[in-house]
Write a protein that holds these residues in place. Structure first.
Motif, PDB file in Angstrom:
ATOM      1  N   TYR A  30       0.844  -1.210   0.000  1.00  0.00           N
ATOM      2  CA  TYR A  30       0.000   0.000   0.000  1.00  0.00           C
ATOM      3  C   TYR A  30       0.875   1.255   0.000  1.00  0.00           C
ATOM      4  CZ  TYR A  30      -2.660   3.779   2.217  1.00  0.00           C
ATOM      5  OH  TYR A  30      -3.203   4.994   2.521  1.00  0.00           O
ATOM      6  N   LYS A  81       1.156   3.717  -3.215  1.00  0.00           N
ATOM      7  CA  LYS A  81       0.621   5.067  -2.993  1.00  0.00           C
ATOM      8  C   LYS A  81       1.704   6.118  -3.210  1.00  0.00           C
ATOM      9  CE  LYS A  81      -2.095   7.775   0.270  1.00  0.00           C
ATOM     10  NZ  LYS A  81      -2.814   7.754   1.560  1.00  0.00           N
ATOM     11  N   ARG A 118      -7.736  -0.972  -0.508  1.00  0.00           N
ATOM     12  CA  ARG A 118      -7.574   0.202   0.356  1.00  0.00           C
ATOM     13  C   ARG A 118      -7.358   1.460  -0.470  1.00  0.00           C
ATOM     14  NH1 ARG A 118      -2.934   0.578   5.080  1.00  0.00           N
ATOM     15  NH2 ARG A 118      -3.347   2.729   5.747  1.00  0.00           N
ATOM     16  N   LEU A 119      -6.548   1.370  -1.503  1.00  0.00           N
ATOM     17  CA  LEU A 119      -6.308   2.527  -2.370  1.00  0.00           C
ATOM     18  C   LEU A 119      -7.576   2.921  -3.127  1.00  0.00           C
ATOM     19  CD1 LEU A 119      -2.799   1.429  -3.644  1.00  0.00           C
ATOM     20  CD2 LEU A 119      -3.270   3.507  -2.339  1.00  0.00           C
ATOM     21  N   SER A 125     -10.631   2.508  -1.927  1.00  0.00           N
ATOM     22  CA  SER A 125     -11.516   3.141  -0.945  1.00  0.00           C
ATOM     23  C   SER A 125     -11.124   4.590  -0.681  1.00  0.00           C
ATOM     24  CB  SER A 125     -11.516   2.342   0.365  1.00  0.00           C
ATOM     25  OG  SER A 125     -10.294   2.516   1.064  1.00  0.00           O
ATOM     26  N   GLU A 126      -9.841   4.909  -0.873  1.00  0.00           N
ATOM     27  CA  GLU A 126      -9.360   6.277  -0.662  1.00  0.00           C
ATOM     28  C   GLU A 126      -9.470   7.127  -1.925  1.00  0.00           C
ATOM     29  OE1 GLU A 126      -5.401   5.941   0.853  1.00  0.00           O
ATOM     30  OE2 GLU A 126      -6.043   5.107   2.775  1.00  0.00           O
ATOM     31  N   TRP A 148      -7.852   6.629  -4.897  1.00  0.00           N
ATOM     32  CA  TRP A 148      -6.657   6.741  -5.732  1.00  0.00           C
ATOM     33  C   TRP A 148      -6.717   5.855  -6.974  1.00  0.00           C
ATOM     34  CZ3 TRP A 148      -4.165  10.857  -4.427  1.00  0.00           C
ATOM     35  CH2 TRP A 148      -4.103  11.257  -3.084  1.00  0.00           C
TER      36      TRP A 148
END
Length: 217
Positions: free
Chosen positions: A14, A18, A54-55, A57-58, A60
Motif C-alpha cells: 500500500y 501510494k 484500500r487505495l 476506498s481512498e 486513488w
C-alpha cells in the motif's frame, strides 16, 4: 503470525504503490496489474489485492476485475477545488499573522530556512522537491495558530503533493517558477501585506497547476 505477516506485506505494498502515485511514478490513467506489483514487491497477490482495495476506498484507483487497477487521474475539478481550499486557508493564516510582528518575523525565519533547503534540493528529485514545496505552505497555515484549519490543510497535503509532482513532470520550468514565487510570497509576509500575498498566491497556484481560467478568490 501468518496473518500479521500478510498484514505487514499489504501495508508495505500500500505504502509503496501510494508513494508512486503521489510522486507520479505511476501516472494518472495508467492501468497496473496485481501480478506486476506482486512481482515488483516480491509478495503474493493476496497482499496486493488488499492494498488495491484500500487505495480504491481512498479514491486513488478504480479496480476492474481481470483487467487491473486504473490510477485515477487528477481532474480539472479536483485541482481547482484543492487550490481554492488552499487559498482560503493560507490567506486566513497570513491575515492572522501580519498584525503580530513577532509571529510574522518567526514565520519569515522559518520560510527563509525552507527556501534555502528548496534552492539546494535537486529539482530532478521530484519527491523531495515536492515535499519541501508542501512544507513551505504548511508552515504558513501552521502560523495561523488554528489547529482545526491546520489539520484540514494537512489532509490536503497528499493531493497537493501529487499535483506538484505532476506539474514538475509536465514542465521542467515549473520548479524554477515555484522558487521565484515562494520568494515573492515571503516578501509579502515580511512586509505585512496580506492583500499582495493573496494575489500572489492565486497567481502562483494557477500558474504552477496550469489552471488557465484562474481560480476564484
Amino acid at each position: 503470525m501468518l496473518d500479521a505477516t500478510r498484514e505487514s506485506a499489504a501495508e508495505r505494498v500500500y505504502r509503496e504503490v501510494k508513494d508512486q502515485i503521489l510522486t507520479n511514478e505511476i501516472a494518472g490513467g495508467e492501468l497496473i496489474s496485481e501480478g506486476d506489483v506482486a512481482s515488483r514487491c516480491a509478495v503474493s497477490r493476496t497482499p496486493v489485492r488488499e492494498a488495491f482495495l484500500r487505495l480504491e476506498s481512498e479514491g486513488w484507483m478504480r479496480l476492474y476485475p481481470k483487467r487491473g487497477a486504473l490510477v485515477v487521474p487528477i481532474t480539472d475539478r479536483e485541482a481547482r477545488d484543492v487550490v481554492e481550499a488552499r487559498l482560503l486557508l493560507e490567506g486566513h493564516a497570513v491575515g492572522s499573522v501580519v498584525a503580530d510582528e513577532a509571529a510574522r518575523e518567526a514565520l519569515a525565519r522559518a520560510l527563509t530556512a525552507n527556501l534555502a533547503a528548496h534552492a539546494a534540493a535537486d529539482p530532478g528529485d521530484v519527491a523531495e522537491f515536492s515535499r519541501i514545496d508542501a512544507e513551505f505552505h504548511q508552515l504558513i497555515v501552521a502560523a495561523g495558530d488554528n489547529p482545526l484549519l491546520a489539520d484540514f490543510f494537512t489532509g490536503l497535503g497528499e493531493r497537493h503533493r501529487r499535483m506538484t509532482t505532476a506539474s514538475v513532470h509536465r514542465d521542467t520550468t515549473v520548479a524554477t517558477r515555484i522558487l521565484a514565487d515562494h520568494r515573492s510570497l515571503l516578501s509579502a509576509i515580511r512586509h505585512g501585506d496580506a492583500e499582495s500575498f493573496a494575489t500572489g498566491l492565486a497567481e502562483h497556484l494557477a500558474g504552477v497547476h496550469d489552471l488557465r481560467s484562474g481560480v476564484r478568490r
